[in-house]
Design a protein around this motif. Structure first.
Motif, mmCIF file in Angstrom:
data_model
loop_
_atom_site.group_PDB
_atom_site.id
_atom_site.type_symbol
_atom_site.label_atom_id
_atom_site.label_comp_id
_atom_site.label_asym_id
_atom_site.label_seq_id
_atom_site.Cartn_x
_atom_site.Cartn_y
_atom_site.Cartn_z
ATOM 1 N N ASP A 1 0.862 -1.189 0.000
ATOM 2 C CA ASP A 1 0.000 0.000 0.000
ATOM 3 C C ASP A 1 0.897 1.236 0.000
ATOM 4 O OD1 ASP A 1 -1.565 2.198 0.723
ATOM 5 O OD2 ASP A 1 -2.859 1.027 2.026
ATOM 6 N N GLU A 2 0.995 1.915 -1.138
ATOM 7 C CA GLU A 2 1.929 3.037 -1.292
ATOM 8 C C GLU A 2 1.660 4.162 -0.297
ATOM 9 O OE1 GLU A 2 2.383 4.476 -5.233
ATOM 10 O OE2 GLU A 2 2.733 2.488 -6.111
ATOM 11 N N GLU A 3 0.391 4.440 -0.047
ATOM 12 C CA GLU A 3 0.051 5.523 0.877
ATOM 13 C C GLU A 3 0.539 5.195 2.289
ATOM 14 O OE1 GLU A 3 -3.874 7.944 2.578
ATOM 15 O OE2 GLU A 3 -4.093 6.499 0.929
ATOM 16 N N ARG A 4 0.317 3.964 2.699
ATOM 17 C CA ARG A 4 0.760 3.561 4.032
ATOM 18 C C ARG A 4 2.281 3.549 4.112
ATOM 19 N NH1 ARG A 4 -1.874 -1.171 7.690
ATOM 20 N NH2 ARG A 4 -0.708 -0.706 9.583
ATOM 21 N N PHE A 5 2.923 3.068 3.054
ATOM 22 C CA PHE A 5 4.377 3.027 3.018
ATOM 23 C C PHE A 5 4.962 4.429 3.172
ATOM 24 C CE2 PHE A 5 8.438 3.132 0.701
ATOM 25 C CZ PHE A 5 9.119 2.132 1.359
ATOM 26 N N GLU A 6 4.398 5.396 2.467
ATOM 27 C CA GLU A 6 4.887 6.774 2.544
ATOM 28 C C GLU A 6 4.708 7.365 3.939
ATOM 29 O OE1 GLU A 6 6.603 8.684 0.429
ATOM 30 O OE2 GLU A 6 6.761 6.874 -0.804
ATOM 31 N N LYS A 7 3.590 7.027 4.596
ATOM 32 C CA LYS A 7 3.358 7.517 5.954
ATOM 33 C C LYS A 7 4.430 6.996 6.907
ATOM 34 C CE LYS A 7 -1.658 8.273 5.857
ATOM 35 N NZ LYS A 7 -2.978 7.818 6.392
ATOM 36 N N ILE A 8 4.767 5.722 6.743
ATOM 37 C CA ILE A 8 5.786 5.114 7.602
ATOM 38 C C ILE A 8 7.145 5.768 7.368
ATOM 39 C CG2 ILE A 8 7.099 2.984 8.008
ATOM 40 C CD1 ILE A 8 4.462 1.469 7.409
ATOM 41 N N ILE A 9 7.496 5.913 6.105
ATOM 42 C CA ILE A 9 8.791 6.507 5.758
ATOM 43 C C ILE A 9 8.892 7.941 6.277
ATOM 44 C CG2 ILE A 9 10.257 7.260 3.858
ATOM 45 C CD1 ILE A 9 10.228 4.243 4.340
ATOM 46 N N ASN A 10 7.828 8.698 6.117
ATOM 47 C CA ASN A 10 7.844 10.097 6.540
ATOM 48 C C ASN A 10 7.869 10.236 8.068
ATOM 49 O OD1 ASN A 10 7.835 11.074 3.912
ATOM 50 N ND2 ASN A 10 5.595 11.089 3.791
ATOM 51 N N ARG A 11 7.387 9.224 8.779
ATOM 52 C CA ARG A 11 7.370 9.282 10.246
ATOM 53 C C ARG A 11 8.728 8.893 10.840
ATOM 54 N NH1 ARG A 11 7.543 10.135 14.638
ATOM 55 N NH2 ARG A 11 6.017 10.054 16.321
ATOM 56 N N THR A 12 9.568 8.257 10.042
ATOM 57 C CA THR A 12 10.854 7.745 10.513
ATOM 58 C C THR A 12 11.969 8.729 10.193
ATOM 59 O OG1 THR A 12 10.062 5.512 10.061
ATOM 60 C CG2 THR A 12 12.417 5.766 10.415
ATOM 61 N N MET A 13 12.789 9.074 11.169
ATOM 62 C CA MET A 13 13.865 10.036 10.949
ATOM 63 C C MET A 13 14.789 9.635 9.801
ATOM 64 S SD MET A 13 15.161 11.106 14.750
ATOM 65 C CE MET A 13 14.143 12.017 15.903
ATOM 66 N N MET A 14 15.067 8.343 9.696
ATOM 67 C CA MET A 14 16.025 7.880 8.693
ATOM 68 C C MET A 14 15.394 7.689 7.318
ATOM 69 S SD MET A 14 18.375 5.336 11.027
ATOM 70 C CE MET A 14 19.725 5.300 9.840
ATOM 71 N N LYS A 15 14.079 7.927 7.220
ATOM 72 C CA LYS A 15 13.352 7.917 5.945
ATOM 73 C C LYS A 15 13.499 6.604 5.182
ATOM 74 C CE LYS A 15 12.073 12.086 6.778
ATOM 75 N NZ LYS A 15 10.715 12.301 7.310
ATOM 76 N N ARG A 16 13.513 5.494 5.924
ATOM 77 C CA ARG A 16 13.540 4.185 5.282
ATOM 78 C C ARG A 16 13.058 3.134 6.256
ATOM 79 N NH1 ARG A 16 17.628 0.867 7.071
ATOM 80 N NH2 ARG A 16 19.463 1.828 8.063
ATOM 81 N N MET A 17 12.753 1.955 5.722
ATOM 82 C CA MET A 17 12.400 0.809 6.553
ATOM 83 C C MET A 17 13.666 0.199 7.143
ATOM 84 S SD MET A 17 9.058 0.178 6.221
ATOM 85 C CE MET A 17 8.862 -1.582 6.396
ATOM 86 N N GLY A 18 13.489 -0.545 8.215
ATOM 87 C CA GLY A 18 14.612 -1.276 8.777
ATOM 88 C C GLY A 18 14.792 -2.617 8.084
ATOM 89 N N ARG A 19 16.012 -3.155 8.171
ATOM 90 C CA ARG A 19 16.303 -4.490 7.636
ATOM 91 C C ARG A 19 16.388 -5.482 8.790
ATOM 92 N NH1 ARG A 19 20.652 -1.667 5.875
ATOM 93 N NH2 ARG A 19 21.990 -3.150 7.016
ATOM 94 N N ALA A 20 16.047 -6.727 8.508
ATOM 95 C CA ALA A 20 16.086 -7.753 9.555
ATOM 96 C C ALA A 20 17.482 -7.896 10.153
ATOM 97 C CB ALA A 20 15.603 -9.091 8.990
ATOM 98 N N ASP A 21 18.518 -7.747 9.321
ATOM 99 C CA ASP A 21 19.877 -7.914 9.850
ATOM 100 C C ASP A 21 20.291 -6.763 10.766
ATOM 101 O OD1 ASP A 21 20.137 -6.056 7.798
ATOM 102 O OD2 ASP A 21 22.033 -6.853 7.070
ATOM 103 N N GLU A 22 19.535 -5.672 10.769
ATOM 104 C CA GLU A 22 19.832 -4.566 11.683
ATOM 105 C C GLU A 22 19.350 -4.863 13.109
ATOM 106 O OE1 GLU A 22 20.134 -0.550 9.130
ATOM 107 O OE2 GLU A 22 18.164 -1.497 9.002
ATOM 108 N N MET A 23 18.699 -6.022 13.292
ATOM 109 C CA MET A 23 18.322 -6.476 14.624
ATOM 110 C C MET A 23 19.440 -7.288 15.280
ATOM 111 S SD MET A 23 15.221 -5.400 15.243
ATOM 112 C CE MET A 23 14.690 -6.450 16.594
ATOM 113 N N ILE A 24 20.412 -7.715 14.488
ATOM 114 C CA ILE A 24 21.445 -8.614 15.012
ATOM 115 C C ILE A 24 22.320 -7.937 16.056
ATOM 116 C CG2 ILE A 24 23.490 -9.961 14.417
ATOM 117 C CD1 ILE A 24 22.209 -10.504 11.677
ATOM 118 N N GLY A 25 22.832 -6.750 15.769
ATOM 119 C CA GLY A 25 23.718 -6.051 16.702
ATOM 120 C C GLY A 25 23.080 -5.835 18.066
ATOM 121 N N PRO A 26 21.871 -5.266 18.122
ATOM 122 C CA PRO A 26 21.213 -5.103 19.424
ATOM 123 C C PRO A 26 20.989 -6.427 20.151
ATOM 124 C CG PRO A 26 20.177 -3.688 17.792
ATOM 125 C CD PRO A 26 21.138 -4.567 17.037
#
Length: 257
Positions: free
Chosen positions: A206-231
């Protein structure tokens, strides 16, 4: 200069269990723990998916095992830990990751929807955590990592059951941390925002929902699963020996915005 103890993320000799470990965040964390030297057991309901996931990690030269189990059923969880006792002899790290979501407006949520989400996301966390804690208390050591969500903190439409379950996880984390600290067991939560996984991919079309998520996030992108590994490695290792009862947001800045 003082004699400092320098932390390491080395998990050699540690035994880890990752629930919901066949895909998405669970699979990424399982691979990360194995890469750090741990012997990892992944569990879930889908045997074929577990086998495929384990074979993929084994090809990287890491120790990985799998066993199917339904974390919503006490008898299944007890059998899982009997297997752990027999095959591994101990459990040092638990990643309580198994989860699901049913997105509906409040007035359309059925009792069955509520029970299904709570059964996996909250009851499952409790049943697995309880069995792990019993063994960790005997060992006088352990690391419990519960996978929560930013939706345990913020409000978002269509998330009645899911948000309630994740808020519950955050509270369980704090209570367990208080109870288990005297046994040298730490309990913490990882709370991601929207991570690209098989569970999130469908509604992100859903492009509209995707844009809302991106705009709400400081880094303006989705997270990747491998970015959970370090924490996850931080909480699983000796790098976090004085950290317990905490919820760490892996959210690209969402909750600070």
């Amino acid at each position: 200069m003082e004699n400092y103890t320098y932390p390491t993320f080395d998990l050699t000799g540690k035994k880890a269990l990752v629930t919901g470990g066949s895909k998405g965040i669970g699979l990424a964390i399982a691979a990360g723990l194995a890469h750090a030297g741990a012997e990892v057991l992944i569990t879930g309901r889908n045997e074929a998916a577990l086998r495929e996931a384990a074979e993929g990690i084994k090809k990287q030269g890491h120790q990985i095992y799998w066993k199917s189990s339904d974390v919503t059923l006490k008898t299944e969880v007890e059998k899982l830990f009997e297997y752990i006792d027999q095959e591994f002899g101990q459990i040092d790290i638990l990643v309580n990751n198994a989860g699901m979501n049913i997105r509906k407006p409040l007035v359309e949520v059925e009792e069955e929807d509520w029970d299904k989400v709570m059964g996996t996301n909250l009851k499952g966390i409790f049943l697995v955590g309880q069995q792990a804690a019993k063994r960790m208390i005997d060992q006088k050591s352990g690391r419990i990592i519960n996978i929560s969500s930013i939706l345990g903190k913020i409000g978002s439409p269509l998330q009645t059951s899911y948000a309630a379950s994740k808020g519950g996880i955050d509270q369980l984390t704090k209570v367990w941390a208080a109870e288990l600290a005297e046994h040298d067991i730490t309990v913490n939560s990882l709370a991601p925002a929207y991570i690209i996984t098989p569970m999130t991919e469908p509604f992100l079309q859903d492009e509209e929902r995707f844009e809302k998520i991106i705009n709400r996030t400081m880094m303006k992108r989705m997270g990747r699963a491998d970015e959970m590994i370090g924490p996850a490695l931080f909480f699983a290792s000796d790098a976090s020996t004085y950290v317990t009862g905490q919820v760490l947001y892996i959210d690209g800045g969402w909750t600070a915005n």
